[in-house]
Design a protein around this motif. Structure first.
Motif, PDB file in Angstrom:
ATOM      1  N   ARG A   1      71.833  75.226  -2.139  1.00 37.13           N
ATOM      2  CA  ARG A   1      72.229  74.009  -2.825  1.00 37.13           C
ATOM      3  C   ARG A   1      71.054  73.052  -2.805  1.00 37.13           C
ATOM      4  O   ARG A   1      70.546  72.692  -1.746  1.00 37.13           O
ATOM      5  CB  ARG A   1      73.450  73.419  -2.145  1.00 37.13           C
ATOM      6  CG  ARG A   1      74.654  74.330  -2.274  1.00 37.13           C
ATOM      7  CD  ARG A   1      75.920  73.781  -1.674  1.00 37.13           C
ATOM      8  NE  ARG A   1      75.813  72.481  -1.077  1.00 37.13           N
ATOM      9  CZ  ARG A   1      76.480  72.113  -0.002  1.00 37.13           C
ATOM     10  NH1 ARG A   1      77.289  72.948   0.577  1.00 37.13           N
ATOM     11  NH2 ARG A   1      76.343  70.907   0.492  1.00 37.13           N
TER      12      ARG A   1
ATOM     13  N   ARG B   1      70.923  69.906  -4.232  1.00 33.19           N
ATOM     14  CA  ARG B   1      71.268  68.485  -4.168  1.00 33.19           C
ATOM     15  C   ARG B   1      71.119  67.898  -2.755  1.00 33.19           C
ATOM     16  O   ARG B   1      70.517  66.830  -2.599  1.00 33.19           O
ATOM     17  CB  ARG B   1      72.684  68.293  -4.698  1.00 33.19           C
ATOM     18  CG  ARG B   1      73.145  66.869  -4.696  1.00 33.19           C
ATOM     19  CD  ARG B   1      74.527  66.755  -5.278  1.00 33.19           C
ATOM     20  NE  ARG B   1      75.090  65.456  -5.015  1.00 33.19           N
ATOM     21  CZ  ARG B   1      76.288  65.088  -5.347  1.00 33.19           C
ATOM     22  NH1 ARG B   1      77.074  65.935  -5.991  1.00 33.19           N
ATOM     23  NH2 ARG B   1      76.729  63.893  -5.068  1.00 33.19           N
ATOM     24  N   PRO B   2      71.642  68.537  -1.692  1.00 32.31           N
ATOM     25  CA  PRO B   2      71.467  67.948  -0.354  1.00 32.31           C
ATOM     26  C   PRO B   2      70.005  67.882   0.082  1.00 32.31           C
ATOM     27  O   PRO B   2      69.587  66.902   0.705  1.00 32.31           O
ATOM     28  CB  PRO B   2      72.263  68.883   0.562  1.00 32.31           C
ATOM     29  CG  PRO B   2      73.208  69.589  -0.324  1.00 32.31           C
ATOM     30  CD  PRO B   2      72.551  69.683  -1.652  1.00 32.31           C
TER      31      PRO B   2
ATOM     32  N   LEU C   1      74.299  60.788  -0.652  1.00 32.33           N
ATOM     33  CA  LEU C   1      74.495  61.285  -2.012  1.00 32.33           C
ATOM     34  C   LEU C   1      74.414  62.810  -2.079  1.00 32.33           C
ATOM     35  O   LEU C   1      74.847  63.405  -3.057  1.00 32.33           O
ATOM     36  CB  LEU C   1      73.454  60.675  -2.955  1.00 32.33           C
ATOM     37  CG  LEU C   1      73.534  59.167  -3.158  1.00 32.33           C
ATOM     38  CD1 LEU C   1      72.367  58.698  -4.014  1.00 32.33           C
ATOM     39  CD2 LEU C   1      74.864  58.787  -3.789  1.00 32.33           C
TER      40      LEU C   1
ATOM     41  N   GLY D   1      76.020  64.909  -0.192  1.00 29.44           N
ATOM     42  CA  GLY D   1      77.305  65.525   0.129  1.00 29.44           C
ATOM     43  C   GLY D   1      78.430  64.870  -0.632  1.00 29.44           C
ATOM     44  O   GLY D   1      78.257  63.865  -1.310  1.00 29.44           O
ATOM     45  N   ARG D   2      79.584  65.455  -0.491  1.00 28.13           N
ATOM     46  CA  ARG D   2      80.752  64.923  -1.185  1.00 28.13           C
ATOM     47  C   ARG D   2      81.782  64.329  -0.223  1.00 28.13           C
ATOM     48  O   ARG D   2      82.761  63.742  -0.637  1.00 28.13           O
ATOM     49  CB  ARG D   2      81.411  66.037  -2.003  1.00 28.13           C
ATOM     50  CG  ARG D   2      80.544  66.535  -3.120  1.00 28.13           C
ATOM     51  CD  ARG D   2      81.244  67.641  -3.894  1.00 28.13           C
ATOM     52  NE  ARG D   2      80.416  68.100  -4.986  1.00 28.13           N
ATOM     53  CZ  ARG D   2      79.518  69.063  -4.909  1.00 28.13           C
ATOM     54  NH1 ARG D   2      79.328  69.675  -3.765  1.00 28.13           N
ATOM     55  NH2 ARG D   2      78.815  69.435  -5.947  1.00 28.13           N
ATOM     56  N   ASP D   3      81.556  64.495   1.074  1.00 31.05           N
ATOM     57  CA  ASP D   3      82.562  64.112   2.060  1.00 31.05           C
ATOM     58  C   ASP D   3      82.406  62.692   2.582  1.00 31.05           C
ATOM     59  O   ASP D   3      83.334  62.144   3.153  1.00 31.05           O
ATOM     60  CB  ASP D   3      82.501  65.073   3.259  1.00 31.05           C
ATOM     61  CG  ASP D   3      82.748  66.513   2.846  1.00 31.05           C
ATOM     62  OD1 ASP D   3      83.406  66.724   1.812  1.00 31.05           O
ATOM     63  OD2 ASP D   3      82.272  67.420   3.550  1.00 31.05           O
TER      64      ASP D   3
ATOM     65  N   GLY E   1      82.030  58.792   2.221  1.00 30.07           N
ATOM     66  CA  GLY E   1      82.223  57.671   1.315  1.00 30.07           C
ATOM     67  C   GLY E   1      81.312  56.513   1.652  1.00 30.07           C
ATOM     68  O   GLY E   1      80.611  56.519   2.669  1.00 30.07           O
TER      69      GLY E   1
END
Length: 148
Positions: free
Chosen positions: A74, A76-77, A110, A112-114, A116
Motif C-alpha cells: 500500500r 498511501r501510508p 492521512l 490510514g482510515r482508522d 479521526g
C-alpha cells in the motif's frame, strides 16, 4: 500456517537483509568501547540496536502466515508518513516543536482510515507535551516549543 521453508522468497530476502544489517551494526559497534553497566560507552547503543535488528529479522521469518495471505503493498501510508517526517523536519526550526508535531501527526494520519481528527489531535498534543518535557526541559535541547 506454512512452514518456514515454504515462505516466499521475498520474505526470506527481507529477513536476511534485516539480519545482515543488524550484524553489520553490531560489528561496527564492537569497534568502540562498550563501557560498563553503569557507564555505557559509545559502542553500547549500536551493539544493542544491531542485536534487536537481528532479532526482528528472525521475527520476520517466523511471522505466522497462511496460504491465502496476499502481500499487497500500500503506497498511501508510506507516502503519508514520509510527507509527515519531511514536514516535521522542515517546520521544527521555523515554527517550533508543537506546530511541526501537529503537522507530522496530521499528515501521517492521512495514511490510514482508522484515525479521526480528534484522535489525531489528542495524539499530537500528547507527543508535543512529552517532547517538550523530555527534549526541551529534560535534555535541554535548543528547540522552541513555539516560534512565530
Amino acid at each position: 500456517m506454512t512452514l518456514i521453508v515454504d515462505r516466499p522468497r521475498q520474505q526470506w530476502l527481507c529477513a536476511l537483509a534485516i539480519v545482515l544489517f543488524g550484524a553489520f551494526v553490531v560489528w561496527e559497534g564492537l569497534h568502540y568501547s562498550l563501557g560498563t553497566g553503569f557507564q555505557l560507552g559509545p559502542g553500547a547503543f549500536p551493539v544493542g540496536t544491531g542485536a534487536i535488528l537481528m532479532l526482528l529479522g528472525v521475527g520476520v521469518l517466523l511471522e505466522p502466515t497462511s496460504a491465502d495471505d496476499e502481500a499487497v503493498p500500500r503506497l498511501r501510508p508510506v507516502l503519508a508518513v514520509g510527507a509527515g517526517i519531511i514536514a516535521w523536519s522542515y517546520l521544527v526550526d521555523r515554527y517550533g516543536l508543537y506546530p511541526a508535531t501537529f503537522a507530522l501527526v496530521g499528515l501521517s494520519a492521512l495514511g490510514g482510515r482508522d484515525l479521526g481528527p480528534v484522535a489525531a489531535s489528542a495524539i499530537a498534543l500528547v507527543l508535543c507535551v512529552g517532547g517538550q518535557l523530555i527534549f526541551i526541559q529534560g535534555l535541554g535541547l535548543p528547540l522552541d516549543a513555539f516560534k512565530w
